[in-house]
Write a protein that holds these residues in place. Structure first.
Motif, PDB file in Angstrom:
ATOM      1  N   ALA A  66       1.765  -2.665   7.474  1.00  0.00           N
ATOM      2  CA  ALA A  66       2.482  -3.121   8.673  1.00  0.00           C
ATOM      3  C   ALA A  66       2.357  -4.642   8.791  1.00  0.00           C
ATOM      4  O   ALA A  66       3.351  -5.340   9.041  1.00  0.00           O
ATOM      5  CB  ALA A  66       1.929  -2.433   9.911  1.00  0.00           C
ATOM      6  N   LEU A  67       1.166  -5.148   8.577  1.00  0.00           N
ATOM      7  CA  LEU A  67       0.965  -6.603   8.676  1.00  0.00           C
ATOM      8  C   LEU A  67       1.753  -7.335   7.581  1.00  0.00           C
ATOM      9  O   LEU A  67       2.367  -8.369   7.826  1.00  0.00           O
ATOM     10  CB  LEU A  67      -0.529  -6.934   8.565  1.00  0.00           C
ATOM     11  CG  LEU A  67      -1.313  -6.732   9.867  1.00  0.00           C
ATOM     12  CD1 LEU A  67      -2.814  -6.695   9.592  1.00  0.00           C
ATOM     13  CD2 LEU A  67      -0.986  -7.837  10.883  1.00  0.00           C
ATOM     14  N   ARG A  68       1.738  -6.765   6.375  1.00  0.00           N
ATOM     15  CA  ARG A  68       2.458  -7.387   5.258  1.00  0.00           C
ATOM     16  C   ARG A  68       3.956  -7.451   5.563  1.00  0.00           C
ATOM     17  O   ARG A  68       4.604  -8.487   5.371  1.00  0.00           O
ATOM     18  CB  ARG A  68       2.203  -6.573   3.984  1.00  0.00           C
ATOM     19  CG  ARG A  68       2.710  -7.216   2.710  1.00  0.00           C
ATOM     20  CD  ARG A  68       2.575  -6.277   1.514  1.00  0.00           C
ATOM     21  NE  ARG A  68       3.354  -5.052   1.640  1.00  0.00           N
ATOM     22  CZ  ARG A  68       4.677  -4.973   1.539  1.00  0.00           C
ATOM     23  NH1 ARG A  68       5.390  -6.066   1.285  1.00  0.00           N
ATOM     24  NH2 ARG A  68       5.307  -3.822   1.684  1.00  0.00           N
ATOM     25  N   ILE A  69       4.501  -6.344   6.067  1.00  0.00           N
ATOM     26  CA  ILE A  69       5.946  -6.306   6.355  1.00  0.00           C
ATOM     27  C   ILE A  69       6.280  -7.286   7.482  1.00  0.00           C
ATOM     28  O   ILE A  69       7.263  -8.030   7.408  1.00  0.00           O
ATOM     29  CB  ILE A  69       6.383  -4.869   6.725  1.00  0.00           C
ATOM     30  CG1 ILE A  69       6.289  -3.969   5.486  1.00  0.00           C
ATOM     31  CG2 ILE A  69       7.804  -4.861   7.293  1.00  0.00           C
ATOM     32  CD1 ILE A  69       6.427  -2.471   5.779  1.00  0.00           C
ATOM     33  N   ILE A  70       5.459  -7.302   8.519  1.00  0.00           N
ATOM     34  CA  ILE A  70       5.744  -8.180   9.662  1.00  0.00           C
ATOM     35  C   ILE A  70       5.661  -9.647   9.230  1.00  0.00           C
ATOM     36  O   ILE A  70       6.503 -10.469   9.620  1.00  0.00           O
ATOM     37  CB  ILE A  70       4.767  -7.874  10.827  1.00  0.00           C
ATOM     38  CG1 ILE A  70       5.144  -6.525  11.462  1.00  0.00           C
ATOM     39  CG2 ILE A  70       4.786  -8.990  11.869  1.00  0.00           C
ATOM     40  CD1 ILE A  70       4.156  -6.021  12.497  1.00  0.00           C
ATOM     41  N   ASP A  71       4.677  -9.992   8.398  1.00  0.00           N
ATOM     42  CA  ASP A  71       4.551 -11.376   7.935  1.00  0.00           C
ATOM     43  C   ASP A  71       5.784 -11.834   7.166  1.00  0.00           C
ATOM     44  O   ASP A  71       6.174 -12.993   7.219  1.00  0.00           O
ATOM     45  CB  ASP A  71       3.305 -11.525   7.047  1.00  0.00           C
ATOM     46  CG  ASP A  71       2.040 -11.679   7.884  1.00  0.00           C
ATOM     47  OD1 ASP A  71       2.153 -12.113   9.056  1.00  0.00           O
ATOM     48  OD2 ASP A  71       0.944 -11.354   7.374  1.00  0.00           O
ATOM     49  N   ALA A  72       6.382 -10.908   6.426  1.00  0.00           N
ATOM     50  CA  ALA A  72       7.516 -11.288   5.575  1.00  0.00           C
ATOM     51  C   ALA A  72       8.858 -11.149   6.288  1.00  0.00           C
ATOM     52  O   ALA A  72       9.894 -11.519   5.738  1.00  0.00           O
ATOM     53  CB  ALA A  72       7.505 -10.415   4.315  1.00  0.00           C
ATOM     54  N   TRP A  73       8.854 -10.605   7.517  1.00  0.00           N
ATOM     55  CA  TRP A  73      10.119 -10.266   8.169  1.00  0.00           C
ATOM     56  C   TRP A  73      10.851 -11.507   8.675  1.00  0.00           C
ATOM     57  O   TRP A  73      10.250 -12.393   9.278  1.00  0.00           O
ATOM     58  CB  TRP A  73       9.886  -9.311   9.337  1.00  0.00           C
ATOM     59  CG  TRP A  73      11.179  -8.743   9.847  1.00  0.00           C
ATOM     60  CD1 TRP A  73      11.857  -9.102  10.968  1.00  0.00           C
ATOM     61  CD2 TRP A  73      11.959  -7.736   9.204  1.00  0.00           C
ATOM     62  NE1 TRP A  73      13.015  -8.376  11.067  1.00  0.00           N
ATOM     63  CE2 TRP A  73      13.102  -7.535   9.997  1.00  0.00           C
ATOM     64  CE3 TRP A  73      11.810  -6.992   8.028  1.00  0.00           C
ATOM     65  CZ2 TRP A  73      14.100  -6.605   9.663  1.00  0.00           C
ATOM     66  CZ3 TRP A  73      12.792  -6.067   7.697  1.00  0.00           C
ATOM     67  CH2 TRP A  73      13.923  -5.884   8.508  1.00  0.00           C
ATOM     68  N   THR A  74      12.153 -11.565   8.424  1.00  0.00           N
ATOM     69  CA  THR A  74      12.978 -12.634   9.002  1.00  0.00           C
ATOM     70  C   THR A  74      14.162 -11.997   9.711  1.00  0.00           C
ATOM     71  O   THR A  74      14.652 -10.937   9.299  1.00  0.00           O
ATOM     72  CB  THR A  74      13.511 -13.593   7.922  1.00  0.00           C
ATOM     73  OG1 THR A  74      14.126 -12.822   6.891  1.00  0.00           O
ATOM     74  CG2 THR A  74      12.392 -14.434   7.320  1.00  0.00           C
ATOM     75  N   ASP A  75      14.613 -12.630  10.770  1.00  0.00           N
ATOM     76  CA  ASP A  75      15.750 -12.108  11.529  1.00  0.00           C
ATOM     77  C   ASP A  75      17.047 -12.261  10.736  1.00  0.00           C
ATOM     78  O   ASP A  75      17.127 -13.054   9.813  1.00  0.00           O
ATOM     79  CB  ASP A  75      15.872 -12.855  12.867  1.00  0.00           C
ATOM     80  CG  ASP A  75      14.800 -12.407  13.854  1.00  0.00           C
ATOM     81  OD1 ASP A  75      14.368 -11.248  13.767  1.00  0.00           O
ATOM     82  OD2 ASP A  75      14.402 -13.231  14.694  1.00  0.00           O
ATOM     83  N   GLY A  76      18.048 -11.505  11.160  1.00  0.00           N
ATOM     84  CA  GLY A  76      19.382 -11.693  10.592  1.00  0.00           C
ATOM     85  C   GLY A  76      19.923 -10.485   9.857  1.00  0.00           C
ATOM     86  O   GLY A  76      21.115 -10.426   9.563  1.00  0.00           O
TER      87      GLY A  76
END
Lengths: 434, 268
Positions: free
Chosen positions: A323-333
């Motif tokens: 979850a932390l890995r995905i959130i760190d890499a997440w960008t909007d759009g």
């Protein structure tokens, strides 16, 4: 309750099992000191999901099948989406796939934290419930609740609601969560990570009986990550098949003492769930989780169902890391969904519910209405193995007093984190192709 | 408070998914405080311990769908001072009440190889069809805030503050853009009881009615609005026939529509 009968036989019965999801009971029969019969009774009332799904629109299964289980709704929603998208010839974007994994991490955290702390740990520490346990181990129970809440917070942020999320649709999501809202969860998840590794250390210190299972394990596998939201089927028997072929290998039968069907894999009993995933996919856990597992006394495979609480704790830590890995890499759009137009056909989907692999199969007509539905939840697949374990347990511990034997047998059942509501709503053998 | 004077709480399950009683366990911040304030007399999802009745407060999840359960709820009512139903199954029969407009024998034969092994009723009905109910919490699942309010009010000896107005009120209060007006998205918000906090409109989705009909739902007006927005009548019937299909307002309107023509009559 023990009943000593006139013919010298003895029946040990637990009318309603506690700390499991749904309604089930257990019955052991001894004759001349030997185990004569073992039954896991499922008296959860049937709800007939596969029947009333017929005639519903192809957009409805994510919401409808979520209601099979309040603890693992995302498992149902995800498997339903894969199946319906495959019929409609739609492939979701990588971003949507990743967001499904993030939502699913929330469910693993919530469900595993619940099972470890509130349902299973009281067996090892000798309490009737986590609430009683809290009198002596308040910090442990509070840590468990904090972990569970972190999972629920993640499900709420992505899915809109912790029980029966509202944001899931065939094709993706209604609204993509924004990066800022996800990053706001980081302090909670960082605390959860510390709590999860502390949980591994705690449960590693419990006492485990010597108890080895010979059964075949089945789980999904992804080439590049520990399978959660998707994958292809692999087993320890060396078989591997795409999800679309599950009906050729997995066949269910209806037995008299249970409102849940019993599943067999190519005619043999088999196990799904944390032990199966861990044993088949150990190499795909993160280095930190593999190290913590080794430090907790686990090998690269685990065949002792009583140690499932340790494996669940390892998976809990992995889900928080992911979850932390995905959130760190997440960008909007990213677009929240891809358009889906119905077309006639048949399709299957599967995902790894916290308690094991779940399969869905649907048939649609050209108007996008469902003409047939089949759902194979993890507890129906594990039920024959639960009974087999109970035979082993009853034989091994027949000399124990009734109270202790009852507790051991209950624990044997809780090893599987059984979800009895899930298991009660089964399928038609006529539609199984073998 | 001495143990003997603590109110006794019991949580009972009938046909359901466990999601509403899970909502009690999901009160992570309040759970240990609640457990300190009451004696948990019966809550098998959480504890093996059983304390003899009678109970001051029984929370009942699930619908009545078997002959055994129809009897069991009578015993529970007899030993409960207050009986509160939690969730769409207990208050309206749940999604399993879809059998009420179908042939249950056919349902059983679709799902089970040996329907003769089953013990089931032809209908799934709410708890209040069988016994007097002191209060109810709506929702599929119930809202955690409403559950805590109910427990706090009961412990304090006052009536719980549970609104019976529509989702639209909460949606406006939250400042969410109206999906029906702005995007012509079919939304049951106007006829659905508040309580969820307008979750679906907040993710740009129409409400699907999981809290059931509000106390003065204009169902024919809702239907006209949906049909005018281009929703096929068969889909309107399906919208009313989900998690609260047996709730009187939704049931009556879906039956009217289903009977009103070939389009509306399409199953289910």
């Amino acid at each position: 309750m023990t009943d000593h009968r006139g013919d010298g036989s003895q029946v040990l019965q637990v009318g309603a099992l506690a700390r499991v999801e749904g309604e089930g009971g257990m019955r052991l029969e001894f004759r001349d000191g030997e185990v004569a019969d073992v039954r896991l009774n499922i008296f959860e009332p049937p709800r007939f999901y596969e029947a009333f799904l017929r005639g519903r629109r192809f957009t409805e299964p994510p919401d409808i099948t979520a209601r099979i289980c309040g603890i693992c709704p995302v498992a149902y929603q995800t498997a339903a989406c894969w199946a319906l998208e495959s019929i409609c010839g739609v492939k979701v974007t990588d971003a949507i796939h990743t967001m499904r994994r993030l939502l699913y991490c929330g469910e693993w955290i919530e469900s595993h934290a619940l099972h470890i702390h509130l349902l299973h740990a009281p067996d090892f520490l000798g309490y009737d419930s986590a609430i009683e346990m809290a009198a002596d181990h308040r910090a442990v129970v509070e840590r468990g609740l904090r972990l569970k809440k972190a999972g629920n917070d993640l499900m709420t942020a992505v899915g809109g609601r912790a029980v029966h999320p509202v944001n899931v649709r065939v094709g993706g999501f209604y609204r993509m969560p924004d990066a800022a809202a996800l990053r706001a969860l980081k302090p909670t998840l960082e605390q959860a990570l510390e709590d999860a590794f502390a949980t591994i250390a705690l449960v590693a210190g419990f006492d485990f009986p010597d108890f080895e299972q010979p059964y075949t394990y089945l789980a999904l596998r992804e080439p590049d990550r520990y399978a959660i939201e998707s994958g292809s089927v692999v087993t320890t028997a060396g078989t591997a098949f795409p999800v679309a072929e599950f009906g050729r290998h997995i066949v269910e039968e209806h037995v008299a003492h249970s409102n849940a069907l019993h599943a067999k894999l190519d005619g043999e009993l088999y196990v799904v769930g944390p032990l199966a995933r861990y044993t088949l996919n150990f190499a795909q856990l993160s280095p930190a989780c593999r190290d913590a597992a080794r430090a907790a006394g686990l090998g690269e495979t685990c065949r002792n169902p009583f140690r499932s609480i340790v494996v669940r704790a390892v998976e809990l830590a992995y889900a928080v890391e992911e979850a932390l890995r995905i959130i760190d890499a997440w960008t909007d759009g990213a677009a929240p969904a891809v358009p889906v137009r119905p077309r006639a056909g048949e399709g299957c989907g599967a995902s790894e519910a916290p308690r094991g692999t779940i399969f869905h199969r649907y048939v649609l007509d050209a108007d996008g209405l469902i003409t047939d539905a089949q759902i194979v939840p993890p507890t129906s697949q594990n039920q024959p193995s639960v009974e087999a374990d109970l035979w082993t347990a009853a034989r091994a511990w027949a000399d124990l007093d009734d109270r202790t034997l009852t507790l051991r047998c209950e624990q044997t059942i809780r090893n599987y984190d059984p979800c009895i509501s899930c298991a009660t709503h089964f399928l038609d053998l006529e539609i199984v192709r073998s | 408070m001495a143990a003997a004077t603590k109110p006794k709480l019991a949580v009972w399950k009938f046909a359901s998914c466990d999601g509403c009683q899970l909502t009690l366990l999901n009160c992570e911040d309040e759970l240990l405080a609640i457990a300190d304030a009451v004696t948990i007399a019966y809550f098998p999802e959480a504890t093996r311990a059983v304390v003899e009745g009678p109970c001051d407060l029984s929370l009942v999840e699930g619908s009545i769908s078997t002959p055994e359960d129809a009897e069991r709820i009578q015993h529970i009512r007899e030993q409960s001072t207050l009986l509160v139903t939690i969730g769409a199954c207990a208050t309206a029969g749940g999604i399993q009440a879809l059998r009420n407009v179908a042939d249950v024998a056919e349902y059983a034969s679709i799902v089970y190889a040996h329907p003769e092994y089953l013990s089931t009723l032809a209908t799934s009905t709410p708890i209040r069809t069988h016994v007097f109910v002191d209060a109810e919490l709506r929702g599929c699942p119930i809202d955690k805030g409403q559950l805590v309010e109910l427990l706090a009010a009961t412990l304090a000896g006052r009536a719980p503050r549970i609104p019976t107005y529509s989702v639209c009120v909460q949606c406006k209060a939250r400042g969410v853009t109206c999906v029906a007006v702005a995007h012509s998205t079919p939304c049951l918000g106007p006829v659905t009881q508040a309580g969820c906090g307008a979750l679906c409109p907040s993710v740009a989705r129409g409400c699907y009615g999981c809290f059931g009909p509000q106390d003065s739902a204009n169902m024919t007006g809702m239907t006209e609005r949906l049909v005018a927005a281009g929703v096929p009548r068969a889909d309107v019937v399906r919208l009313y026939r989900t998690f609260n299909a047996h709730a009187p307002a939704f049931r009556t309107e879906s039956e009217r529509l289903a009977a009103s023509g070939p389009q509306g009559g399409r199953q289910p």
